[in-house]
Scaffold this motif. Structure first.
Motif, PDB file in Angstrom:
ATOM      1  N   GLU A 112       0.813  -1.154   0.121  1.00 36.32           N
ATOM      2  CA  GLU A 112       0.195  -0.031  -0.259  1.00 36.32           C
ATOM      3  C   GLU A 112       1.029   1.116   0.027  1.00 36.32           C
ATOM      4  O   GLU A 112       0.624   2.209  -0.823  1.00 36.32           O
ATOM      5  CB  GLU A 112      -1.050  -0.054   1.183  1.00 36.32           C
ATOM      6  N   ILE A 113       1.837   1.327   0.820  1.00 35.73           N
ATOM      7  CA  ILE A 113       2.775   2.554   0.851  1.00 35.73           C
ATOM      8  C   ILE A 113       3.557   2.533  -0.346  1.00 35.73           C
ATOM      9  O   ILE A 113       3.490   3.720  -0.992  1.00 35.73           O
ATOM     10  CB  ILE A 113       3.613   2.378   2.201  1.00 35.73           C
ATOM     11  N   SER A 114       4.145   1.411  -0.897  1.00 38.48           N
ATOM     12  CA  SER A 114       4.954   1.489  -2.058  1.00 38.48           C
ATOM     13  C   SER A 114       4.290   1.913  -3.239  1.00 38.48           C
ATOM     14  O   SER A 114       4.684   2.811  -4.177  1.00 38.48           O
ATOM     15  CB  SER A 114       5.516   0.050  -2.171  1.00 38.48           C
ATOM     16  N   PHE A 115       2.930   1.446  -3.304  1.00 35.72           N
ATOM     17  CA  PHE A 115       2.020   1.802  -4.443  1.00 35.72           C
ATOM     18  C   PHE A 115       1.557   3.171  -4.455  1.00 35.72           C
ATOM     19  O   PHE A 115       1.584   4.032  -5.471  1.00 35.72           O
ATOM     20  CB  PHE A 115       0.610   1.112  -4.386  1.00 35.72           C
ATOM     21  N   ASN A 116       1.180   3.756  -3.197  1.00 34.13           N
ATOM     22  CA  ASN A 116       0.761   5.074  -2.987  1.00 34.13           C
ATOM     23  C   ASN A 116       2.020   5.972  -3.260  1.00 34.13           C
ATOM     24  O   ASN A 116       2.160   7.154  -3.662  1.00 34.13           O
ATOM     25  CB  ASN A 116       0.224   5.297  -1.648  1.00 34.13           C
ATOM     26  N   THR A 117       3.143   5.791  -3.096  1.00 31.92           N
ATOM     27  CA  THR A 117       4.502   6.615  -3.238  1.00 31.92           C
ATOM     28  C   THR A 117       5.010   6.181  -4.678  1.00 31.92           C
ATOM     29  O   THR A 117       6.063   6.815  -4.892  1.00 31.92           O
ATOM     30  CB  THR A 117       5.571   6.284  -2.064  1.00 31.92           C
ATOM     31  N   LYS A 118       4.559   5.439  -5.356  1.00 27.35           N
ATOM     32  CA  LYS A 118       5.082   4.902  -6.686  1.00 27.35           C
ATOM     33  C   LYS A 118       6.640   4.319  -6.575  1.00 27.35           C
ATOM     34  O   LYS A 118       7.184   4.675  -7.404  1.00 27.35           O
ATOM     35  CB  LYS A 118       4.737   6.341  -7.552  1.00 27.35           C
ATOM     36  N   SER A 119       6.708   3.667  -5.566  1.00 25.11           N
ATOM     37  CA  SER A 119       7.991   3.195  -5.432  1.00 25.11           C
ATOM     38  C   SER A 119       8.379   1.602  -5.901  1.00 25.11           C
ATOM     39  O   SER A 119       7.826   0.734  -5.367  1.00 25.11           O
ATOM     40  CB  SER A 119       8.415   3.179  -4.039  1.00 25.11           C
ATOM     41  N   SER A 120       8.645   1.551  -7.356  1.00 22.35           N
ATOM     42  CA  SER A 120       8.867   0.544  -8.025  1.00 22.35           C
ATOM     43  C   SER A 120       9.902  -0.477  -7.247  1.00 22.35           C
ATOM     44  O   SER A 120       9.922  -1.714  -7.118  1.00 22.35           O
ATOM     45  CB  SER A 120       9.237   0.646  -9.447  1.00 22.35           C
ATOM     46  N   LEU A 121      10.973   0.129  -6.569  1.00 24.96           N
ATOM     47  CA  LEU A 121      11.815  -0.508  -6.007  1.00 24.96           C
ATOM     48  C   LEU A 121      11.239  -1.407  -4.821  1.00 24.96           C
ATOM     49  O   LEU A 121      11.577  -2.578  -4.627  1.00 24.96           O
ATOM     50  CB  LEU A 121      13.004   0.285  -5.583  1.00 24.96           C
ATOM     51  N   ASN A 122      10.444  -0.663  -3.862  1.00 23.66           N
ATOM     52  CA  ASN A 122      10.056  -1.349  -2.713  1.00 23.66           C
ATOM     53  C   ASN A 122       8.903  -2.447  -3.331  1.00 23.66           C
ATOM     54  O   ASN A 122       8.852  -3.472  -2.639  1.00 23.66           O
ATOM     55  CB  ASN A 122       9.424  -0.593  -1.971  1.00 23.66           C
ATOM     56  N   MET A 123       8.078  -2.256  -4.287  1.00 22.70           N
ATOM     57  CA  MET A 123       7.199  -3.202  -4.864  1.00 22.70           C
ATOM     58  C   MET A 123       7.791  -4.472  -5.326  1.00 22.70           C
ATOM     59  O   MET A 123       7.113  -5.443  -4.918  1.00 22.70           O
ATOM     60  CB  MET A 123       6.214  -2.238  -6.225  1.00 22.70           C
ATOM     61  N   ALA A 124       8.840  -4.181  -6.197  1.00 22.40           N
ATOM     62  CA  ALA A 124       9.516  -5.334  -6.529  1.00 22.40           C
ATOM     63  C   ALA A 124      10.312  -6.137  -5.480  1.00 22.40           C
ATOM     64  O   ALA A 124      10.173  -7.162  -5.435  1.00 22.40           O
ATOM     65  CB  ALA A 124      10.858  -4.944  -7.573  1.00 22.40           C
ATOM     66  N   HIS A 153      12.723  -7.394 -13.646  1.00 23.86           N
ATOM     67  CA  HIS A 153      12.194  -5.906 -13.592  1.00 23.86           C
ATOM     68  C   HIS A 153      13.567  -5.148 -13.350  1.00 23.86           C
ATOM     69  O   HIS A 153      14.140  -5.352 -12.467  1.00 23.86           O
ATOM     70  CB  HIS A 153      11.278  -5.621 -12.741  1.00 23.86           C
ATOM     71  N   PRO A 154      13.666  -3.974 -14.006  1.00 25.82           N
ATOM     72  CA  PRO A 154      14.727  -3.133 -13.722  1.00 25.82           C
ATOM     73  C   PRO A 154      14.773  -2.517 -12.503  1.00 25.82           C
ATOM     74  O   PRO A 154      15.943  -2.070 -12.135  1.00 25.82           O
ATOM     75  CB  PRO A 154      14.913  -1.952 -14.947  1.00 25.82           C
ATOM     76  N   ALA A 155      13.854  -2.202 -11.786  1.00 25.57           N
ATOM     77  CA  ALA A 155      13.775  -1.651 -10.461  1.00 25.57           C
ATOM     78  C   ALA A 155      14.511  -2.568  -9.423  1.00 25.57           C
ATOM     79  O   ALA A 155      14.514  -2.148  -8.336  1.00 25.57           O
ATOM     80  CB  ALA A 155      12.403  -1.245 -10.069  1.00 25.57           C
ATOM     81  N   THR A 156      14.251  -3.886  -9.386  1.00 24.58           N
ATOM     82  CA  THR A 156      14.580  -4.811  -8.698  1.00 24.58           C
ATOM     83  C   THR A 156      16.260  -4.724  -8.518  1.00 24.58           C
ATOM     84  O   THR A 156      16.972  -4.822  -9.070  1.00 24.58           O
ATOM     85  CB  THR A 156      14.581  -6.192  -8.954  1.00 24.58           C
ATOM     86  N   LYS A 157      16.674  -4.643  -7.166  1.00 23.16           N
ATOM     87  CA  LYS A 157      17.866  -4.432  -6.573  1.00 23.16           C
ATOM     88  C   LYS A 157      18.463  -5.725  -6.953  1.00 23.16           C
ATOM     89  O   LYS A 157      18.097  -6.843  -6.775  1.00 23.16           O
ATOM     90  CB  LYS A 157      18.213  -3.846  -5.202  1.00 23.16           C
ATOM     91  N   LYS A 158      19.974  -5.879  -6.840  1.00 23.68           N
ATOM     92  CA  LYS A 158      20.867  -6.674  -7.198  1.00 23.68           C
ATOM     93  C   LYS A 158      20.611  -7.852  -6.011  1.00 23.68           C
ATOM     94  O   LYS A 158      20.417  -9.228  -6.366  1.00 23.68           O
ATOM     95  CB  LYS A 158      22.205  -6.659  -7.239  1.00 23.68           C
ATOM     96  N   LYS A 159      20.643  -7.270  -4.790  1.00 19.78           N
ATOM     97  CA  LYS A 159      20.317  -8.313  -3.703  1.00 19.78           C
ATOM     98  C   LYS A 159      19.090  -9.231  -3.865  1.00 19.78           C
ATOM     99  O   LYS A 159      18.990 -10.478  -3.645  1.00 19.78           O
ATOM    100  CB  LYS A 159      20.320  -7.653  -2.409  1.00 19.78           C
ATOM    101  N   LYS A 160      18.055  -8.698  -4.336  1.00 15.29           N
ATOM    102  CA  LYS A 160      16.759  -9.177  -4.474  1.00 15.29           C
ATOM    103  C   LYS A 160      16.563  -9.793  -5.660  1.00 15.29           C
ATOM    104  O   LYS A 160      15.839 -10.806  -5.544  1.00 15.29           O
ATOM    105  CB  LYS A 160      15.641  -7.873  -4.383  1.00 15.29           C
ATOM    106  N   LYS A 161      17.175  -9.548  -6.674  1.00 12.52           N
ATOM    107  CA  LYS A 161      17.312 -10.463  -7.683  1.00 12.52           C
ATOM    108  C   LYS A 161      18.146 -11.713  -7.586  1.00 12.52           C
ATOM    109  O   LYS A 161      17.677 -12.968  -7.811  1.00 12.52           O
ATOM    110  CB  LYS A 161      18.209  -9.683  -8.968  1.00 12.52           C
ATOM    111  N   MET A 162      19.041 -11.668  -6.848  1.00 12.41           N
ATOM    112  CA  MET A 162      20.082 -13.038  -6.269  1.00 12.41           C
ATOM    113  C   MET A 162      18.934 -13.891  -5.517  1.00 12.41           C
ATOM    114  O   MET A 162      18.926 -15.128  -5.520  1.00 12.41           O
ATOM    115  CB  MET A 162      21.061 -12.458  -5.525  1.00 12.41           C
TER     116      MET A 162
END
Length: 203
Positions: A112-124, A153-162
């Motif tokens: 909810e917070i990530s969607f409302n703040t348009k944070s693709s990084l946190n959503m991913a 997804h390009p917004a996903t950080k390396k740690k989360k991709k791993m």
């Protein structure tokens, strides 16, 4: 960058490289510096790091205490993007504890917070954690789709991709290869924002 902040960032680096005891010592030293200096803005980040170090060390009770403190401090400092991050970590902890209902609630709040703040990084990032929860609940195909989306997804950080790659590899033991491959291909075609909208409607 203050010395205590250097200690914090180095502790984060050590956490990501699984040098946990050294990470714990440096994170605690950073916390002591900040508490002594009265620098409250950085406290949520340090507390969250201590929480995830405790989580990796298997001390779930201490992890929960640190993460809940981190969330409260992030609220006090009005840092919404980091509230979403901490809620995601609380969801990960609750999944490990087998409290799936609470994990879903934490993750719903994070989305909810990530969607409302348009944070693709946190959503991913939260999508990887939700996929881990669905894997624990044996909803393997859905988990695979979300992991594939996050992985590509390009917004996903390396740690989360791993992390997403590790979880997908583990799903090879849970799904026939053709079903897993199909789920991965479907995941590549999904839109992150649309997926999160659907999740918020269903959680």
């Amino acid at each position: 960058c203050n010395f205590e902040h250097f200690l914090h960032y180095y502790a984060v680096f050590l956490l990501h490289n699984d040098d946990l005891q050294k990470a714990k010592a440096l994170a605690r030293e950073s916390l002591e510096f900040d508490e002594r200096d009265g620098n409250t803005f950085f406290l949520p980040f340090i507390l969250d790091n201590l929480g995830m170090i405790a989580f990796k060390l298997g001390d779930y009770e201490q992890a929960q205490a640190f993460l809940q403190d981190a969330f409260l401090k992030a609220q006090e400092e009005n840092i919404p993007f980091f509230r979403a991050c901490v809620l995601g970590n609380l969801g990960k902890l609750s999944t490990a504890l087998g409290d799936y209902a609470r994990a879903k609630e934490y993750l719903k709040q994070s989305f909810e917070i990530s969607f409302n703040t348009k944070s693709s990084l946190n959503m991913a990032a939260s999508l990887v954690t939700l996929a881990e929860l669905y894997t624990a609940q044996k909803q393997f195909k859905q988990a695979a789709e979300w992991l594939s989306l996050s992985l590509h997804h390009p917004a996903t950080k390396k740690k989360k991709k791993m992390e997403a790659k590790r979880l997908l590899d583990e799903l090879q033991n849970q799904l026939p290869s053709d079903e897993l491959a199909a789920a991965i291909e479907r995941g590549k075609t999904l839109d992150l924002t649309e997926v999160v909208q659907k999740i918020l409607a269903e959680l």
